[in-house]
Design a protein around this motif. Structure first.
Motif, PDB file in Angstrom:
ATOM      1  N   ILE A  37       0.802  -0.943   0.056  1.00 18.36           N
ATOM      2  CA  ILE A  37       0.235  -0.063   0.059  1.00 18.36           C
ATOM      3  C   ILE A  37       0.867   1.279  -0.053  1.00 18.36           C
ATOM      4  O   ILE A  37       0.493   2.241  -0.749  1.00 18.36           O
ATOM      5  CB  ILE A  37      -0.963  -0.041   1.206  1.00 18.36           C
ATOM      6  N   ASP A  51       0.571   4.091  -2.629  1.00 23.51           N
ATOM      7  CA  ASP A  51       0.194   5.616  -2.280  1.00 23.51           C
ATOM      8  C   ASP A  51       1.582   6.367  -3.041  1.00 23.51           C
ATOM      9  O   ASP A  51       1.275   7.587  -3.384  1.00 23.51           O
ATOM     10  CB  ASP A  51       0.548   5.706  -0.747  1.00 23.51           C
ATOM     11  N   THR A  55       9.693  -8.212   2.448  1.00 30.13           N
ATOM     12  CA  THR A  55       9.917  -7.748   4.135  1.00 30.13           C
ATOM     13  C   THR A  55      10.452  -9.254   4.735  1.00 30.13           C
ATOM     14  O   THR A  55      10.041 -10.298   4.195  1.00 30.13           O
ATOM     15  CB  THR A  55       8.717  -7.536   4.777  1.00 30.13           C
ATOM     16  N   GLN A 109      10.192 -11.975   6.658  1.00 31.84           N
ATOM     17  CA  GLN A 109       9.373 -12.801   7.526  1.00 31.84           C
ATOM     18  C   GLN A 109       9.638 -13.948   7.869  1.00 31.84           C
ATOM     19  O   GLN A 109      10.870 -14.629   7.230  1.00 31.84           O
ATOM     20  CB  GLN A 109       7.970 -12.717   7.071  1.00 31.84           C
ATOM     21  N   GLU A 140       9.218   4.192  -0.986  1.00 37.76           N
ATOM     22  CA  GLU A 140       8.946   5.587  -1.641  1.00 37.76           C
ATOM     23  C   GLU A 140      10.226   5.889  -2.311  1.00 37.76           C
ATOM     24  O   GLU A 140      10.181   6.582  -3.263  1.00 37.76           O
ATOM     25  CB  GLU A 140       8.606   6.553  -0.272  1.00 37.76           C
ATOM     26  N   SER A 142       0.929  -3.452  10.406  1.00 36.38           N
ATOM     27  CA  SER A 142       1.353  -4.539   9.411  1.00 36.38           C
ATOM     28  C   SER A 142       2.639  -5.387  10.171  1.00 36.38           C
ATOM     29  O   SER A 142       3.685  -4.675  10.662  1.00 36.38           O
ATOM     30  CB  SER A 142       2.075  -3.765   8.307  1.00 36.38           C
ATOM     31  N   ALA A 175       4.847  -7.582   8.938  1.00 34.79           N
ATOM     32  CA  ALA A 175       5.857  -7.788   8.178  1.00 34.79           C
ATOM     33  C   ALA A 175       6.649  -6.476   8.415  1.00 34.79           C
ATOM     34  O   ALA A 175       7.999  -6.574   8.487  1.00 34.79           O
ATOM     35  CB  ALA A 175       5.344  -7.921   6.604  1.00 34.79           C
ATOM     36  N   LEU A 176       5.899  -5.222   8.140  1.00 34.87           N
ATOM     37  CA  LEU A 176       6.625  -4.093   8.347  1.00 34.87           C
ATOM     38  C   LEU A 176       7.507  -4.012   9.555  1.00 34.87           C
ATOM     39  O   LEU A 176       8.360  -3.370   9.815  1.00 34.87           O
ATOM     40  CB  LEU A 176       5.525  -2.979   8.234  1.00 34.87           C
ATOM     41  N   TYR A 219       2.638   2.494  12.449  1.00 34.92           N
ATOM     42  CA  TYR A 219       2.177   2.511  11.100  1.00 34.92           C
ATOM     43  C   TYR A 219       0.765   2.018  11.018  1.00 34.92           C
ATOM     44  O   TYR A 219       0.389   0.939  11.812  1.00 34.92           O
ATOM     45  CB  TYR A 219       3.162   1.409  10.260  1.00 34.92           C
ATOM     46  N   GLU A 252      -3.084   1.623   8.941  1.00 38.19           N
ATOM     47  CA  GLU A 252      -3.711   1.543   7.533  1.00 38.19           C
ATOM     48  C   GLU A 252      -5.268   1.888   7.713  1.00 38.19           C
ATOM     49  O   GLU A 252      -5.957   2.723   6.760  1.00 38.19           O
ATOM     50  CB  GLU A 252      -3.806   0.051   6.999  1.00 38.19           C
ATOM     51  N   MET A 276       2.816   7.002  10.087  1.00 33.90           N
ATOM     52  CA  MET A 276       2.867   6.451   8.893  1.00 33.90           C
ATOM     53  C   MET A 276       1.238   6.086   8.628  1.00 33.90           C
ATOM     54  O   MET A 276       0.809   5.051   9.425  1.00 33.90           O
ATOM     55  CB  MET A 276       3.747   5.482   8.235  1.00 33.90           C
ATOM     56  N   LYS A 277       0.655   6.645   7.669  1.00 32.25           N
ATOM     57  CA  LYS A 277      -0.761   6.123   7.471  1.00 32.25           C
ATOM     58  C   LYS A 277      -0.782   6.164   5.878  1.00 32.25           C
ATOM     59  O   LYS A 277      -0.722   6.806   5.350  1.00 32.25           O
ATOM     60  CB  LYS A 277      -1.785   7.383   7.904  1.00 32.25           C
ATOM     61  N   SER A 278      -0.985   4.750   5.763  1.00 28.06           N
ATOM     62  CA  SER A 278      -0.935   4.451   4.042  1.00 28.06           C
ATOM     63  C   SER A 278      -2.520   4.301   3.781  1.00 28.06           C
ATOM     64  O   SER A 278      -3.390   3.823   4.564  1.00 28.06           O
ATOM     65  CB  SER A 278      -0.219   3.390   3.968  1.00 28.06           C
ATOM     66  N   GLY A 279      -2.905   4.359   2.413  1.00 27.68           N
ATOM     67  CA  GLY A 279      -4.134   3.698   1.803  1.00 27.68           C
ATOM     68  C   GLY A 279      -5.131   4.928   1.966  1.00 27.68           C
ATOM     69  O   GLY A 279      -4.628   6.108   2.103  1.00 27.68           O
ATOM     70  N   PHE A 313       6.157   9.667   5.776  1.00 30.92           N
ATOM     71  CA  PHE A 313       5.921   9.307   4.609  1.00 30.92           C
ATOM     72  C   PHE A 313       6.794   8.102   4.020  1.00 30.92           C
ATOM     73  O   PHE A 313       6.565   7.445   2.929  1.00 30.92           O
ATOM     74  CB  PHE A 313       5.715  10.382   3.372  1.00 30.92           C
ATOM     75  N   SER A 314       7.747   7.503   4.962  1.00 23.95           N
ATOM     76  CA  SER A 314       8.643   6.480   4.846  1.00 23.95           C
ATOM     77  C   SER A 314       9.282   5.861   6.370  1.00 23.95           C
ATOM     78  O   SER A 314       9.154   6.687   6.882  1.00 23.95           O
ATOM     79  CB  SER A 314       9.633   6.587   3.857  1.00 23.95           C
ATOM     80  N   ILE A 315       9.377   4.671   6.003  1.00 28.69           N
ATOM     81  CA  ILE A 315       9.754   4.031   7.525  1.00 28.69           C
ATOM     82  C   ILE A 315      11.278   4.673   7.664  1.00 28.69           C
ATOM     83  O   ILE A 315      11.640   5.008   8.799  1.00 28.69           O
ATOM     84  CB  ILE A 315      10.183   2.619   7.312  1.00 28.69           C
TER      85      ILE A 315
END
Lengths: 701, 701
Positions: free
Chosen positions: A311, A315, A381, A383, A436, B161, B163-164, B212, B214, B238-241, B277-279
Motif C-alpha cells: 500500500i 500511495d 519484508t 518474515q 518511496e 502490518s 511484516a513491516l 504504522y 492503515e 505513517m498512515k497509508s491507503g 511518508f516512509s519508514i
C-alpha cells in the motif's frame, strides 16, 4: 577521451611520494599499489632510495622517460618549479593534490596563476590544485588519497569538494556501488567541470555522469555540452550555494523574480540535467540509471510479500503521478493458476508472507511479461519463512532476462536482508531502503525518458527590423543611458512584430480630449515622464475614461497632483491611449543571467504575479514548444484556457510573443533585462497588445 | 498502563509452543528465552513433555496457576476453544498470533467474532489476531516472532502490518535504535491503536510514540486522545491507503474537494500528529525526538570539517525555512582565538579538513554556548587526519553537558565512520546520512514545539436560534428530502447570525422590476427551482442589472430559455436580489468525514477555487485562531489583505463566519455537507454577505 592520459596512463610519477605513514605522499603511493595498478610507478623524492619497495628518483628528470601522468604532492611554493620540470621532460598530464593555492588568499592565487601560466605555455593539462586526485577502477588506478578502490561500474563522478568525494567513496564501497571514474576537481584551475563532462560523455565505460558542483565556470558552454550529453546518458548533479545578490539590484519585475536558483533550475531543465538535493538521493537515482534499462512508459507494477509496504508503494505511485499498471486478464489468470487463494492477484500483487523464492520467481515472471507493465518494483519484508537471498537471485535472473523492463527492488530491513542486498547490488538490481525512494527514482527515470524523446528543437526566426533597434540601443549607450523608456521600448518591440496600443502625448487637457476623440472611447491616460517608472504608484494612470470631460478632468488632476508628490520629475505630458477592452493581462520578460545568458520569463499578470509569483523561466532562444511549455507550467495556466464557460485566450499568440522576445534578446546582447507588462491577450485570432514595456541596456563586455 | 499485563507479565503461557524449528510456536518460545525473560514461562502443547528445556503442559488448566499473559499460536479453528480455557482459568491478557481470521473472508470473520464474544464476556483483552506479538526490551519480553530483542529505548511503536514491524525491527537493530515497546496490532479485533496510544501515552518509559496504520477504528476518539498525548510526547505516524470514493459522490464544492487524505491531514495537524511518508524518514525523526531536547527556537548553527557539506546544510536550512543562527561577536572572537586562520568563523563554522577531535570539541563548545544558537548540526567527512570516533565521543559529551541545546550529527560515509556512528547512537546523538535529512528533522522538531506552544483552544459560542434550524432540518428529514434549497439554507444560516442579501421571488417580469425598484439597482437575478442546483450552468444567473428594462428582459429570457434546456424542472420564479457591489468572494463549507466528523473548509472564491484548488481544511469546532489560520494557509491569502494598494477585506469577518458555521455543524450532526458560496466580504467593519448557500442533511445513525 580527451583527458585520456589522466584516466589510462601507462606510467605514473608521484612527486612527493613519502615513506612516512599518514602523509598524503605515502597514502597516494600506497593506494596506487593496493589498487593493483598495472603500469609503471615512479616515486619521486630526493631523500629516499626506495619507497614501499619501489626505486625512488630524486627528481622527474632522473626517471629517464616521460611518465604519462605526474601527481604532485609537494608544498605549494615548490609546485611551480616542479611544473617547470614537467614541462622540461614533456609530461602532459598533471594532478596537483597540494592545497594552499587560490583558496587561501592572494599569495596562493598568484602561485596558482603561475602554475597555470607554465601549464598553458607547455601544453600541460592540470587537474587541481587542492584536490583528492582521480580513481579509475577499470584501470586499477587509484591516484588519490580518497580511500579504497571502489568496484568497477558505470557511474562517472566529479566533485568540487574533495571531502564529499571521500565520504561518497566510503558510502559507495559499503553499498557495493561501482564507478567508471571518480575525479576530484579541486580549484579547477585548468581542467573543469566542462572538460570532465565532455570526457565522461565520450567515455564508453560511463553510463551515468554524476557530480557535486559549487560553481560552474562557463555556464553557457556547460549547459550546451550537458544538453548534448544528456541525449545519450543522464547527468545527475548536486549544485549547492548560489547567491541571490544579483536579484536585489533588479529594476524589472522579471529581474526581481529571477534569482540565481531560478537560473539553475531553468537551464538544468533545458539541458535535461537531473538535479539532486542530497548525496543519498543522488545515489538512489544514479544506481538505477547505471544498471537498469530506461522505462518504456510510466506504468508500475508492485510485487510484495506483505500488504503494508504494498500500500505504501501504491500511495507513492499516486503521489508521484505515475501510472498504476493495470494487469491484463491473462496475467491475472496466470497468477491465479499458481498463487495461493489468499494472494492478491491485482497490482500490487501480494504473494503473501509465506512466499518462498520460487513464488516470487513465478509472479515476477508473469508480471514483467505483461504488456501493460513498464516497471516492476519487488518488495520483500523478512518474515519467518522468507528466503531473502534466494529471492534476490531470482530477481537478478529475471532482470537479466528482461532487458526491456525496468526492475527495482526494495527489500526492507537490515541484517536479515544483508546478503540479499549484496546479491542485488552485485547483479545490477538497484535496491532501496523504502518503497518511496524506489518510486521517486522511477519518477525521475520516466521524466528523463520524456526529456530525451522531446521534439527536436527548432527555433523560428521572425522577419524583424534589426536596424531600428540598433539605432535606439546605440543612441542610449552612447549617451550613457541605461534605461529605455516606454516610447522607445515600444518602438523596439514594434520592430520585432509586437502590436502596441495607438495613442499620443497630450500637453493640454483639450489636446487630450481631441486625441481621445480620434482613437475612440474608452481611453487610458498615463503620465509621461522619464523620471517616473512606477506610474500607478503616483496616481499617474487612469483607466476606462469614457468621455471628453473625464479625459480633461484626469489630465488636470494629474498635472496638479503629481508635481506635488514628485517636484523634481520632468513631466512631458500625458499619454492618451486606446483601451484594450477585453483579454487577460500577462507579463513577458527577460533577465540576462551572468552565467547562463538570457532567461525568458512568462507570468500571469495582475495580482497573480504579486501574490502567487506565478511565473516560469526558460533560457532563450525558445522554440514554439518551449514557449508553450512556459505557459503550461504556470499554476494558473487553466485561466488562459478559460474556466467555467469563460472564453479562453490566444495561447499561441502569447507563445509567439515569447519567441519574438527571445529573438530580440538573443540578437541584442546589450539588453540586460526587460518587461512587457501588461501584455493583453484576447480570444483566439485577436492580436495581443503590448500595453507597456521597459528595458535596461548595457555595453557588451 | 492499562494494558499492564501485556507489557510486564509475571508469567507467560505459550499455547502452541513447538519443538520443531522454523515453526512460529518454536520461534516465539525461543525468542522469549533468548531475550532473558525473568518471569515464568509455561509452554502448552499436548504432544510434548518438555520443550526447549522447559516443562510442557498439555493445556492451560494443567498449569495450576493463571498466567498473566497467554500467547496463542494454534490454528484459527481451535482458537475459540483456547479462549474458553483462558476464560475458565481467569487469564485476562491474550495475544493471538494465529492468522486466518477476518483477513481471509467470511468464515474467518465469524471465527474472529466468536473469539471477541468470548473475550468480552470474560473480561479478556486480546491483541491480534493475525499479529507478530509484542516486545518490551526493558522487561526482557520478546513475545513475538518478529526478530531479536532490540535495545532498550524510549520509542513505543505500534504497527498494523506485522511484516513491516519485522523489517523495522531489523533496521533498528542494525542502527542500534532502542524501543520501549513494539506492538503488532494485527486485525485489532479488540485492542486497537486507540488503546495503545493511551497506554504508551501513560508509559513513563515511552518518550516518542511511532506507528504504522492503515485504518483508524474510531477516528474522533483517536484524534482527541492523540491531541492530549501530543502535548506531552510526539506521535509520529505513517498512515497509508485511504480511498477517495467518498469524495466522488459529493454534491457540494466542499465535498468534492475533501478527500479522505484531506481529512487525515487536517485532523493530524489539529492533533499535533507528525505524519511520516516512509519508514526511513520516520526513523530519522523518531530518533531525534527520543534522544534530544526539543529546540528552544529555530536558529541552527552548523559545524563542519569540509566546505561542501556545510553549504549543502546551509541550502537545506534555507529551503526548510529555518533560521541561520547569527553567531555573537563574542563567539566569533573565541573561535578566532584558537581555530587556524583559514577556518571559517561564521556559520557554517568550518574547522577545516585537518581538524582533530579537540578542535571539534572547542568549536562545538563555543557554538552551543552562544545564546543565538538553538540547534547545532555537527558534520564530519572522513578525511586523512579525521578522528571520527574521538569526535563522536566529544559530540556525545557536549550533548550530555548541554541539555538545553538540540544537537544532531551528520557524519558522512560508511565504513570509515562506522565506529563513530555507533558511539553517537549509543550516546543519544541522532546521526543522519545526509545534512538534508538532519535539517528536515530539525524542521519537524521546530514545528512540533510551535504546535505545543499554540494558544489554548477556546471555542466561542455565539447566541443562535437553534429551534429555527431544528424545524427546517426535521421537516426535510421527515419528508425524506436530503437537499435543502437556497431559501431554507439561508434561513438556517441566518439563524446562526449570517447576513444574506435582501430580495424576493418574482413570478412575472413586472413584479421583478418592481422588486428591483424597491431594493435599488444594480440587482442580481437567479432562476428559482428546487430542481436546478447549478444555476449559472443553465443561464439562470444574471448580474449587474441596472434598470427595469434589463430586469424584465432577463426575466423573460430565463423563462423562455431554461425550460427548453430542462423541460422537467419545476420553475417557481426568479429571485431578484440586491447586488453585493464590493468585496471579494470566498467560500465557506463543511464536509462531514465518516471517520473524523465535520471538516471545515475555507476557499478563495471565483476562478481561484477552480484553478488553484486554493482551499484549506480543519476539523470543527474551530477557535478564532484556527479559523484565522485556515485563511492564512491558503496560497492567495495576501489577496484578502489587499495587494498593490487595493483595500483588504475584513479578515475577522470571514473567521467569524467560519466559527459560526463550525458551531452550526457541531450542533446539527444531521448536516452532512454544506457550502456558503459565494460569501462576499468587504473592507473591515462591513458585514459579509452569504449570497448563496446549500446543504445536505441526513438522519443521524
Amino acid at each position: 577521451m580527451a583527458l585520456e592520459k589522466f584516466f589510462n596512463p601507462d606510467s605514473v610519477a608521484i612527486v612527493g611520494a613519502s615513506q612516512t605513514e599518514g602523509k598524503v605522499g605515502h597514502e597516494v603511493l600506497a593506494n596506487m599499489l593496493a589498487a593493483g595498478y598495472r603500469g609503471k610507478i615512479f616515486p619521486v623524492n630526493n631523500k629516499a632510495e626506495s619507497i614501499q619497495g619501489l626505486k625512488c628518483y630524486p627528481d622527474l628528470e632522473s626517471i629517464g622517460e616521460t611518465p604519462d601522468l605526474a601527481i604532485i604532492i609537494l608544498p605549494a611554493k615548490i609546485v611551480p618549479s616542479v611544473m617547470r620540470q614537467c614541462a622540461k621532460i614533456g609530461a602532459k598530464s598533471v594532478i596537483i593534490i597540494t592545497a594552499g593555492f587560490r583558496e587561501v588568499g592572494q599569495e596562493g592565487q598568484q602561485l596558482e596563476q603561475e602554475v597555470i601560466r607554465i601549464a598553458k605555455q607547455s601544453g600541460i593539462r592540470v587537474i587541481g590544485p587542492n584536490c583528492l586526485g582521480i580513481i579509475v577502477p577499470a584501470n586499477n588506478l587509484n591516484a588519490s588519497f580518497g580511500g579504497d578502490l571502489p568496484r568497477k561500474g558505470s557511474i562517472g563522478y566529479l566533485s568540487q569538494s574533495g571531502a564529499l568525494l571521500a565520504a561518497i567513496l566510503d558510502m559507495a564501497n559499503a553499498r557495493g556501488i561501482g564507478f567508471s571514474n571518480l575525479v576530484s576537481i579541486g580549484n579547477k584551475a585548468d581542467v573543469n567541470e566542462l572538460d570532465l563532462i565532455k570526457a565522461l560523455g565520450k567515455d564508453p565505460g560511463t553510463r551515468v555522469i554524476a557530480g557535486y558542483l559549487e560553481s560552474i565556470t562557463d555556464g553557457n558552454a556547460f549547459v550546451n555540452q550537458a544538453e548534448k550529453i544528456s541525449g545519450k546518458k543522464p547527468i545527475l548533479l548536486m549544485k549547492s550555494g548560489g547567491t541571490d545578490a544579483g536579484a536585489k539590484a533588479a529594476s524589472s519585475h522579471t529581474g526581481s523574480l529571477a534569482g540565481s536558483e531560478t537560473a539553475y533550475e531553468a537551464v538544468f531543465e533545458r539541458a535535461g540535467i537531473i538535479r539532486c538535493f542530497s548525496i543519498t538521493s543522488q545515489f538512489d537515482f544514479a544506481q538505477a540509471f547505471a544498471t537498469q534499462p530506461l522505462p518504456a512508459g510510466a506504468r508500475v507494477a508492485v510485487i510484495t510479500n506483505a500488504g503494508g509496504p504494498g500500500i505504501m508503494a501504491a500511495d507513492a505511485i499516486e503521489r508521484q503521478g505515475l501510472e498504476f499498471a493495470k494487469l491484463t486478464d491473462e496475467t491475472i489468470e496466470k497468477l491465479a493458476s499458481k498463487l495461493p487463494p489468499a494472494a492478491n492477484l491485482y497490482n500490487p500483487v501480494d504473494v503473501l508472507g509465506d512466499a518462498l523464492a520460487d513464488r516470487y520467481e513465478f509472479a515476477l515472471n508473469v508480471v514483467v511479461n505483461d504488456p501493460n507493465v513498464d516497471i516492476a518494483l519487488v518488495i520483500l519484508t523478512p518474515q519467518a519463512m522468507t528466503e531473502a537471498a534466494e529471492t534476490a537471485k531470482v530477481v537478478a535472473k529475471i532482470s537479466r532476462q528482461n532487458p526491456s523492463k525496468t526492475i527495482l527492488a526494495s527489500f526492507l530491513g537490515a541484517n536479515r536482508i544483508a546478503n540479499a542486498v549484496e546479491i542485488l547490488q552485485d547483479n545490477d538490481v538497484p535496491q532501496y531502503n523504502s518503497p518511496e525512494n524506489a518510486i521517486l527514482t522511477v519518477r525521475l527515470m520516466v521524466d528523463y525518458v520524456q526529456w530525451r524523446t522531446r521534439p527536436k528543437r527548432v527555433v523560428k526566426l521572425f522577419p524583424v527590423n534589426r536596424r531600428k533597434v540598433e539605432t535606439i540601443v546605440e543612441k542610449h549607450l552612447r549617451r550613457g543611458m541605461h534605461e529605455i523608456g516606454e516610447t522607445e521600448s515600444k518602438e523596439i518591440i514594434e520592430a520585432y512584430g509586437f502590436a502596441t496600443p495607438g495613442g499620443s502625448i497630450a500637453t493640454t487637457a483639450e489636446q487630450a480630449a481631441s486625441i481621445a476623440q480620434q482613437i475612440g472611447y474608452p481611453v487610458v491616460m498615463k503620465i509621461w515622464s522619464p523620471d517616473i517608472l512606477h506610474k500607478s504608484d503616483v496616481g499617474g494612470v487612469e483607466l476606462g475614461l469614457n468621455n471628453p470631460k473625464a479625459v480633461m478632468d484626469a489630465f488636470d488632476l494629474m498635472m496638479y497632483r503629481i508635481p506635488k508628490k514628485l517636484p523634481d520629475a520632468n513631466i512631458l505630458g500625458v499619454l492618451v491611449q486606446e483601451m484594450c477592452k477585453k483579454g487577460k493581462e500577462v507579463i513577458l520578460g527577460m533577465k540576462r543571467d551572468p552565467h547562463f545568458g538570457p532567461l525568458m520569463m512568462f507570468g500571469m499578470g495582475g495580482t497573480m504575479v504579486e501574490v502567487l509569483k506565478d511565473v516560469s523561466f526558460y533560457p532563450a532562444p525558445l522554440t514554439a514548444e518551449e514557449a508553450r511549455q512556459m505557459l503550461i507550467s504556470t499554476k494558473t495556466y487553466k485561466m488562459l484556457e478559460g474556466v467555467r464557460g469563460e472564453e479562453g485566450v490566444d495561447i499561441d499568440g502569447i507563445a509567439e510573443g515569447l519567441q519574438r522576445l527571445s529573438q530580440l534578446v538573443t540578437e541584442f546582447p546589450q539588453i540586460q533585462e526587460m518587461d512587457i507588462n501588461p501584455y493583453v491577450v484576447g480570444p483566439e485570432g485577436t492580436t495581443p497588445i503590448a500595453v507597456d514595456a521597459r528595458m535596461r541596456v548595457d555595453q557588451v563586455q
